[in-house]
Design an enzyme around this catalytic site. Sequence first.
Site, PDB file in Angstrom:
ATOM      1  N   LYS A 187      68.152  -5.827  57.650  1.00  0.00           N
ATOM      2  CA  LYS A 187      69.168  -5.470  58.931  1.00  0.00           C
ATOM      3  C   LYS A 187      69.462  -6.798  59.800  1.00  0.00           C
ATOM      4  O   LYS A 187      68.591  -7.656  59.655  1.00  0.00           O
ATOM      5  CB  LYS A 187      68.482  -4.606  59.772  1.00  0.00           C
ATOM      6  CG  LYS A 187      69.508  -3.639  60.684  1.00  0.00           C
ATOM      7  CD  LYS A 187      70.401  -2.738  60.050  1.00  0.00           C
ATOM      8  CE  LYS A 187      71.218  -1.710  60.792  1.00  0.00           C
ATOM      9  NZ  LYS A 187      71.366  -0.622  59.917  1.00  0.00           N
TER      10      LYS A 187
ATOM     11  N   LYS B  49      65.595   4.238  53.067  1.00  0.00           N
ATOM     12  CA  LYS B  49      67.185   4.846  52.869  1.00  0.00           C
ATOM     13  C   LYS B  49      67.531   4.517  51.476  1.00  0.00           C
ATOM     14  O   LYS B  49      67.857   5.413  50.688  1.00  0.00           O
ATOM     15  CB  LYS B  49      68.176   4.437  53.823  1.00  0.00           C
ATOM     16  CG  LYS B  49      69.209   5.125  54.145  1.00  0.00           C
ATOM     17  CD  LYS B  49      70.205   4.432  55.112  1.00  0.00           C
ATOM     18  CE  LYS B  49      69.616   4.180  56.446  1.00  0.00           C
ATOM     19  NZ  LYS B  49      70.493   3.711  57.533  1.00  0.00           N
TER      20      LYS B  49
ATOM     21  N   LYS C 285      69.290  -5.321  51.721  1.00  0.00           N
ATOM     22  CA  LYS C 285      70.585  -4.676  52.071  1.00  0.00           C
ATOM     23  C   LYS C 285      70.467  -3.995  53.536  1.00  0.00           C
ATOM     24  O   LYS C 285      69.528  -3.379  53.705  1.00  0.00           O
ATOM     25  CB  LYS C 285      70.932  -3.747  50.896  1.00  0.00           C
ATOM     26  CG  LYS C 285      72.362  -2.987  51.318  1.00  0.00           C
ATOM     27  CD  LYS C 285      73.550  -4.032  50.453  1.00  0.00           C
ATOM     28  CE  LYS C 285      74.861  -3.578  50.908  1.00  0.00           C
ATOM     29  NZ  LYS C 285      75.034  -4.234  51.991  1.00  0.00           N
TER      30      LYS C 285
ATOM     31  N   SER D  85      78.137   1.051  49.638  1.00  0.00           N
ATOM     32  CA  SER D  85      78.116  -0.273  49.793  1.00  0.00           C
ATOM     33  C   SER D  85      77.756  -0.735  48.237  1.00  0.00           C
ATOM     34  O   SER D  85      78.098  -1.795  47.604  1.00  0.00           O
ATOM     35  CB  SER D  85      76.981  -0.638  50.753  1.00  0.00           C
ATOM     36  OG  SER D  85      77.620  -1.009  52.168  1.00  0.00           O
TER      37      SER D  85
ATOM     38  N   HIS E  52      60.776  -5.820  47.625  1.00  0.00           N
ATOM     39  CA  HIS E  52      60.342  -5.046  46.149  1.00  0.00           C
ATOM     40  C   HIS E  52      61.602  -5.183  45.110  1.00  0.00           C
ATOM     41  O   HIS E  52      61.238  -4.975  44.194  1.00  0.00           O
ATOM     42  CB  HIS E  52      59.624  -3.627  46.369  1.00  0.00           C
ATOM     43  CG  HIS E  52      60.683  -2.630  46.773  1.00  0.00           C
ATOM     44  ND1 HIS E  52      61.535  -2.772  47.918  1.00  0.00           N
ATOM     45  CD2 HIS E  52      61.295  -1.599  46.011  1.00  0.00           C
ATOM     46  CE1 HIS E  52      62.157  -1.607  48.010  1.00  0.00           C
ATOM     47  NE2 HIS E  52      62.136  -0.924  46.868  1.00  0.00           N
TER      48      HIS E  52
ATOM     49  N   ASP F 138      68.239   6.088  45.547  1.00  0.00           N
ATOM     50  CA  ASP F 138      68.085   5.296  44.287  1.00  0.00           C
ATOM     51  C   ASP F 138      69.175   4.296  44.336  1.00  0.00           C
ATOM     52  O   ASP F 138      69.875   4.054  43.339  1.00  0.00           O
ATOM     53  CB  ASP F 138      68.329   6.146  42.997  1.00  0.00           C
ATOM     54  CG  ASP F 138      67.157   7.272  42.925  1.00  0.00           C
ATOM     55  OD1 ASP F 138      65.942   6.645  43.315  1.00  0.00           O
ATOM     56  OD2 ASP F 138      67.286   8.337  42.458  1.00  0.00           O
TER      57      ASP F 138
HETATM   58  N1  GLU Z   1      74.718   0.011  58.492  1.00  0.00           N
HETATM   59  C1  GLU Z   1      74.748   0.958  57.563  1.00  0.00           C
HETATM   60  C2  GLU Z   1      73.415   1.668  57.570  1.00  0.00           C
HETATM   61  O1  GLU Z   1      72.693   1.636  58.510  1.00  0.00           O
HETATM   62  C3  GLU Z   1      75.208   0.481  56.332  1.00  0.00           C
HETATM   63  C4  GLU Z   1      74.393  -0.355  55.527  1.00  0.00           C
HETATM   64  C5  GLU Z   1      74.886  -0.952  54.239  1.00  0.00           C
HETATM   65  O2  GLU Z   1      76.012  -0.619  53.882  1.00  0.00           O
HETATM   66  O3  GLU Z   1      74.222  -2.036  53.499  1.00  0.00           O
HETATM   67  O4  GLU Z   1      73.220   2.432  56.754  1.00  0.00           O
END
Ligand code: GLU
Length: 476
Positions: free
Chosen positions: A111, A99, A75, A367, A70, A104
């Site tokens: 993943k 998350k 990420k 990030s 979306h 936001d």
């Molecule tokens: N692996 C981390 C998480 O589960 C960070 C993910 C990221 O920074 O993209 O939130």
Amino acid sequence: MASKLMEQREDKFFADVLNYFEKAAKFVDMPEGILDQIKFCNSVYRIKYPIKTKDGFKVIEAYRVEHSHHKLPTKGGIRYSEHVNQDEVMALAALMTYKCAIVDVPFGGAKGGIKINPKDFSEDEMERITRRYTSELIKKNFIGPAIDVPAPDYGSGEREMAWIVDTYTTFNPTELNAAGCVTGKPISQGGISGRREATGLGVFYGVREALNHAEDAKKWGLKPGIKDKTVVVQGMGNVGYHTAKFFYEGGAKIIALAEYEGAIYNPKGLDPDAVLAYRQKNKTLLGFPGATDLKSTGEALELECDILIPAALENQIHSQNAKNIKAKIIGEAANGPVTPEAEVVLLKKGIYIIPDIYLNAGGVTVSYFEWLKNMSHVRFGRMTKRFDENMNHSLMESIESLTGKKFTKQQHTDLERGAEERDLVYSGLEETMINAYHQIREILHNTEGVNDLRTAAFVCAIRKVAVSYENLGIFP
Ligand code: GLU
């Protein structure tokens, strides 16, 4: 016992996430088609590839799952663990979508997973595994600053991210934004100050905000604030260590720290830095001077404490140990550390659970800041730091000449300082965590039928994702 339990629960993690989704979706007024589109994983990529090791060729099993498109890029981290399986990666990708929405961060969730125990491989072999994994992602368009941006997760860190960005850049020499193909990089490779500690700091900000609401704290039988709270942290990896450190610096008492080899307990409090140094030297937490050794991690989870922070893997608090948990607050620094069956028991006991999809979002938030830095090709603060310092200096001089009084040298130093990149990252993260907490708390307190913070967080996330689908006009 924990690993046997994990096996039993394999293939159930994504179903657990779907159940949380269904429970919350009832409170989201959106067409069913949109809700269905949100809950499933958009793309699942499973790879097997060979690498050469000192003992001959080994076939590596790996995954990348993009849960929701979306918003782009998608990420989420890459987990290096022998427990990796498709169901787990799908569940974790879905959690990333929710998350990002809660805090936001304008990304979809994804993943990755590589099914290995990093301890079984030399540094050279790890590099080969990571670089080959990256080329496999490139082949199928599963990585890129505008497509899908990995990051560290359990078992991976800056070193792996440096190999990934180097491999991606080699294959895409004309991509101006190549550095933004992955986050959690070392600063020298385009990383950002503050990313390493971001998840732990976010956990600290989140729990602190929960405890700043005096009326809530009273319900949990606690005084507002972090000071003097007794805390147990499971996991001394990047997330656990930094979480413990920020609580310690905030005045809390870290009474126990746990790792897979066992746990240590000291009611007077432990200094996480000293424990980490001891563990690095002795390869175990056990025997730490002044502390009592506990037989297992499980024993630490069941200690009497104010705040329990599971910061390792999923399924750590389960149907068998839930009844023994004595914490007043559980802060989910790991992803999925409490099983749904355990949650029912814990909520009945009046334990306040601050859910993963909110509480450990600090990592992905920073990030996002790193990705923005990579897109803008400039360090945060570079354009403003000196200007702010000069302005502050003039302001203080004007006050001095108007009042005829002088500031001390220390006051000049403290008040004139312009923001460094790390200051801006911390302040952006603090703002994000506080703001998001208020959003989910408001849903918890003002939605009839929503009785726990996880459901409230899911409601918040699903609403935001649904609105963006609606606005895309995909469902006219
Ligand atoms: N692996 C981390 C998480 O589960 C960070 C993910 C990221 O920074 O993209 O939130």
